[in-house]
Scaffold this motif. Sequence first.
Motif, PDB file in Angstrom:
ATOM      1  N   ASN A   1       0.790  -1.315   0.024  1.00 57.78           N
ATOM      2  CA  ASN A   1      -0.161  -0.098  -0.134  1.00 57.78           C
ATOM      3  C   ASN A   1       0.795   1.300   0.060  1.00 57.78           C
ATOM      4  N   ARG A   2       1.986   1.396   0.490  1.00 56.61           N
ATOM      5  CA  ARG A   2       2.881   2.415   0.613  1.00 56.61           C
ATOM      6  C   ARG A   2       3.609   2.846  -0.679  1.00 56.61           C
ATOM      7  N   LYS A   3       3.781   1.672  -1.417  1.00 52.47           N
ATOM      8  CA  LYS A   3       4.570   1.820  -2.689  1.00 52.47           C
ATOM      9  C   LYS A   3       4.524   3.409  -3.536  1.00 52.47           C
ATOM     10  N   PRO A   4       3.235   3.926  -3.740  1.00 58.22           N
ATOM     11  CA  PRO A   4       3.044   4.948  -4.747  1.00 58.22           C
ATOM     12  C   PRO A   4       3.461   6.244  -3.914  1.00 58.22           C
ATOM     13  N   VAL A   5       3.714   6.117  -2.450  1.00 60.04           N
ATOM     14  CA  VAL A   5       4.021   7.384  -1.720  1.00 60.04           C
ATOM     15  C   VAL A   5       5.094   7.132  -0.631  1.00 60.04           C
TER      16      VAL A   5
END
Length: 193
Positions: free
Chosen positions: A62-66
């Motif tokens: 879930n954190r990959k884009p940010v």
Amino acid sequence: MRVLVVHAHPVEESFNASLFRMTVDQLKAKGHAVDPVDLYADGFNPVMSRDERLSYHDTGTNRKPVEDYVDRLLRAEALVLVYPVWNYGFPAILKGWFDRVFLPGVSFGLVNGKVRPTLHNIGSILVVTSYGGSRFRTWLMGDPPRRIANRMLRATIKPGGRVTYLAHYEMNLSTDQTRQAFMTRVEHALDRI
């Protein structure tokens, strides 16, 4: 102390931008390790994508884009937010930053369906903001940004962590004197971060 300073105003010459610059400069002068984030200058996209929403609860992805913003938040020991209040709420870019960065596995965990705050690396939050309207009108509207800071953000950080909320009201009627008085209040609060 490692301090993440997040700014959300699109105009570099604004009073809000001067508060951001003063905050960063004063914290550095006091010896803090300052990590300044200017969301508009970064071109931060506040819109959560379909794929992000579908993987929202998958703490492995879930954190990959940010990821950069998440890493910076998790390294911080204090958080300073510098933004204007528009229409009794956060600027969309800051609301989107919360939505996309305060993720499961970052600011909270889910245990048996119940939320457990996990942003315990942060021991204090300072909010520096401005409102076009009066304190009374803001109170009548319920002052959502103040409530979020004093309730949600306080509950997310280290237990017993301090939240300080400083607001300059009636920006539409402000003067050099009222703005300077507010900057002095901010300087004093930064001494206590």
